[in-house]
Structures are given as structure tokens and as C-alpha cells.
Design a protein around this motif. Structure first.
Motif, PDB file in Angstrom:
ATOM      1  N   PRO A   1      -2.507  -1.054  -8.458  1.00 23.59           N
ATOM      2  CA  PRO A   1      -3.603  -1.251  -9.414  1.00 23.59           C
ATOM      3  C   PRO A   1      -3.500  -2.598 -10.128  1.00 23.59           C
TER       4      PRO A   1
ATOM      5  N   LEU B   1       0.858  -1.170   0.000  1.00 25.86           N
ATOM      6  CA  LEU B   1       0.000   0.000   0.000  1.00 25.86           C
ATOM      7  C   LEU B   1       0.907   1.236   0.000  1.00 25.86           C
TER       8      LEU B   1
ATOM      9  N   SER C   1      -8.183   3.530   2.956  1.00 23.29           N
ATOM     10  CA  SER C   1      -8.010   4.948   2.634  1.00 23.29           C
ATOM     11  C   SER C   1      -7.444   5.709   3.826  1.00 23.29           C
TER      12      SER C   1
ATOM     13  N   SER D   1      -8.137   7.544  -1.019  1.00 22.74           N
ATOM     14  CA  SER D   1      -8.409   6.456  -1.959  1.00 22.74           C
ATOM     15  C   SER D   1      -9.836   5.959  -1.731  1.00 22.74           C
ATOM     16  N   GLU D   2     -10.268   5.017  -2.547  1.00 19.54           N
ATOM     17  CA  GLU D   2     -11.626   4.511  -2.420  1.00 19.54           C
ATOM     18  C   GLU D   2     -11.666   3.118  -1.815  1.00 19.54           C
ATOM     19  N   ASN D   3     -10.523   2.615  -1.342  1.00 21.29           N
ATOM     20  CA  ASN D   3     -10.556   1.275  -0.746  1.00 21.29           C
ATOM     21  C   ASN D   3     -10.676   1.357   0.770  1.00 21.29           C
TER      22      ASN D   3
ATOM     23  N   TRP E   1      -4.650   5.114   2.049  1.00 26.06           N
ATOM     24  CA  TRP E   1      -3.662   4.274   1.384  1.00 26.06           C
ATOM     25  C   TRP E   1      -4.236   3.703   0.095  1.00 26.06           C
ATOM     26  N   PHE E   2      -3.392   3.661  -0.932  1.00 21.48           N
ATOM     27  CA  PHE E   2      -3.770   3.076  -2.221  1.00 21.48           C
ATOM     28  C   PHE E   2      -3.143   1.690  -2.346  1.00 21.48           C
TER      29      PHE E   2
ATOM     30  N   PHE F   1      -5.205   3.291 -13.599  1.00 24.62           N
ATOM     31  CA  PHE F   1      -5.071   3.589 -12.179  1.00 24.62           C
ATOM     32  C   PHE F   1      -5.831   4.881 -11.915  1.00 24.62           C
TER      33      PHE F   1
ATOM     34  N   THR G   1      -7.076   7.859  -9.755  1.00 24.05           N
ATOM     35  CA  THR G   1      -6.879   8.702  -8.579  1.00 24.05           C
ATOM     36  C   THR G   1      -8.030   9.701  -8.549  1.00 24.05           C
TER      37      THR G   1
END
Length: 281
Positions: A259, A230, A253, A248-250, A255-256, A264, A266
Motif C-alpha cells: 500500500p 506482491l 489479483s 485484490s482490485e489490482n 496478489w496485493f 490499506f 482489503t
């Protein structure tokens, strides 16, 4: 004979003025103290998610410099160069990243500024060098010697004259202003090296060159026991604005995750997933 005390001059109201001055000075000191009390760095603000561990790098590396970069106090808004607030709430934190009062420091400029500030902090002035849009290499060391770049259309050349010399902050800021004016995503990408996605580390970028183009900078990295990586991303944007940590959307978040698709996403730009680059030196 006059007593010693009787010879002292007195000024009506001076104790009052001294009192107010002291209170004002105390308030300034307290404000500064409180701001710094609640200010922290990237690694202090964002601990690794459960099951992850932060990746460590050499103390004098660009990666460690970024991980320890100071943030503005929690809850700060991203400000534009003209003092307005960024309306798109895509950020989790704001880097303590002073702007100019001009629309100059945008995405690529912010990355170059951080890279230059890193070398400047180490006094490695000869390593502060960037290409401008016509391909010319412009090094800070030549500015320090009193040289400047003359621009005529797309042609540039070095010139000498009665220019300020030295490695002081004023000459360094003049150098950076020139870079902001004549470099961008196209010139920045031309001096980076392509990297494999499993090689990424803080200091690497996702970049799409163009007018407009965009670039985001990896500023921190953690790994899990299963090898999952991450990372945190920072960006500036258009118009000129303070650099900020992106959400991020996970579930981790801000943290990314690496991909897994061809693209990818953003918050404000979609990159080809493989367009990750790093600085050569």
C-alpha cells in the motif's frame, strides 16, 4: 465322508452383499483420489505473475509452511461453521481448513490455529503458546502435562486434576478450543512485534485490535525485477468461516501490492497501512 466343499457354510445373498460392498468401497476410494487429484497448495494454485519470482524461505520456516498449505479443490465455496455458504464472493481459493460446528474460529483464531498447527507438525510443542484476553500466557506444554486453566470472571489460574495428558490430537484440539474461546485480536496483537512494511513476509499480519477487530495473514510473496513486492492474503471472518485467499482490485489479483497510502483496503476491512506485525519467535 463329506467332501471338503460340502462342509463349507453358505449364506444366501452373501455374494451380492459382497459385490455391493466392494463397489461402495471402490467409489469411496475413487472419490478420495479425485478430490486429492484436483487439490493443490497455494504455490501450485497461484504461480507468480509475469515478471515476478516467488520468494523462497527455509524449508522448516512458518513462511514455507504457509506457501505450501493445501487448498480445497478449485471452485470450492467458503463455508460457515453451520454449513451455509459465505455470500460475499471476495475470495479466490479456500484453504483446507476444518472448522468446528460452533462460531469459535474467527479471524484471529484462524491465524493462531495455523501458527499452532505449524509448530505441532514439527513436534515443537513448547513453542505453542498464546496470550488470552487477560494477558495470561497459556502454553500447550502445560495442557500436555495434564494441567488446565480455571476461569472465574477475568481471573484465571492453572489447576491440576484428572485431565487427559499427552501431545495427542485430542489434547491439542482441547487446547485450541480454549484459545479460541479466550483470545482474540487484542490478545494476539499484544504478543506480536511491529514491523516495517518493507520487511513483510509470509506469516506477518495486518491487524487492528478491537471488538470487533480484524486480522489478515500474508501467506505468499513474490518480487519483480524492479523490486516491487506482491503478496497473497488469507483471512477468516465473522461468523466463523473457512480461511480463504482474498481477491485484490489490482491487475495482479489475487496478489496485493504494497500500500502507498495511509490506509490499506482489503475486501472486508480497511487497515492503517503501517499496522503490520510479525510473530516474535
Amino acid at each position: 465322508m463329506k467332501s471338503r466343499n460340502s462342509q463349507l457354510k453358505t449364506f444366501p445373498g452373501s455374494p451380492n452383499r459382497f459385490y455391493h460392498f466392494s463397489i461402495g468401497l471402490l467409489l469411496i476410494v475413487l472419490t478420495f483420489f479425485l478430490q486429492n487429484l484436483y487439490a493443490d497448495s497455494i504455490i501450485e494454485r497461484f504461480p507468480p505473475p509475469d515478471g515476478f519470482q516467488r520468494v523462497s524461505f527455509p524449508n522448516d520456516s512458518f513462511a514455507t509452511y504457509l506457501q505450501n498449505f493445501p487448498l480445497k479443490p478449485q471452485g470450492s465455496s467458503v463455508l460457515l461453521y453451520d454449513g451455509r455458504t459465505k455470500t460475499n464472493q471476495v475470495y479466490a481459493a479456500v484453504l483446507d481448513f476444518p472448522l468446528l460446528r460452533e462460531d469459535l474460529i474467527q479471524c484471529a483464531d484462524a491465524v493462531m490455529k495455523l501458527r499452532a498447527e505449524y509448530f505441532y507438525s514439527l513436534k515443537e510443542y513448547d513453542k505453542i503458546q498464546f496470550k488470552i484476553s487477560n494477558g495470561m500466557d497459556v502454553g500447550f506444554s502445560r495442557f500436555a502435562k495434564g494441567e488446565r486453566v480455571q476461569v472465574k470472571g477475568n481471573k484465571t489460574n492453572w489447576k491440576t486434576g484428572k485431565f487427559k495428558k499427552g501431545t495427542g490430537r485430542d489434547v491439542f484440539d482441547e487446547y485450541l478450543r480454549f484459545i479460541y474461546s479466550y483470545a482474540g485480536t487484542i490478545s494476539l496483537k499484544s504478543e506480536l512485534k511491529k514491523k516495517q512494511i518493507n520487511e513483510l513476509k509470509p506469516g506477518d499480519v495486518w491487524i487492528e485490535a478491537g471488538s470487533p477487530g480484524h486480522v489478515v495473514l500474508i501467506v505468499d510473496q513474490v518480487t519483480g525485477k524492479d523490486g516491487q513486492t506482491l503478496f497473497l492474503l488469507a483471512q477468516s471472518y465473522m461468523p466463523s468461516q473457512e480461511m480463504h485467499i482474498l481477491k485484490s482490485e489490482n491487475k495482479y489479483s489475487p496478489w496485493f501490492a504494497i500500500p502507498k497510502n495511509q490506509t490499506f483496503q482489503t475486501p472486508e476491512w480497511e487497515f492503517p497501512a503501517k499496522e503490520i506485525y510479525g510473530f516474535v519467535k
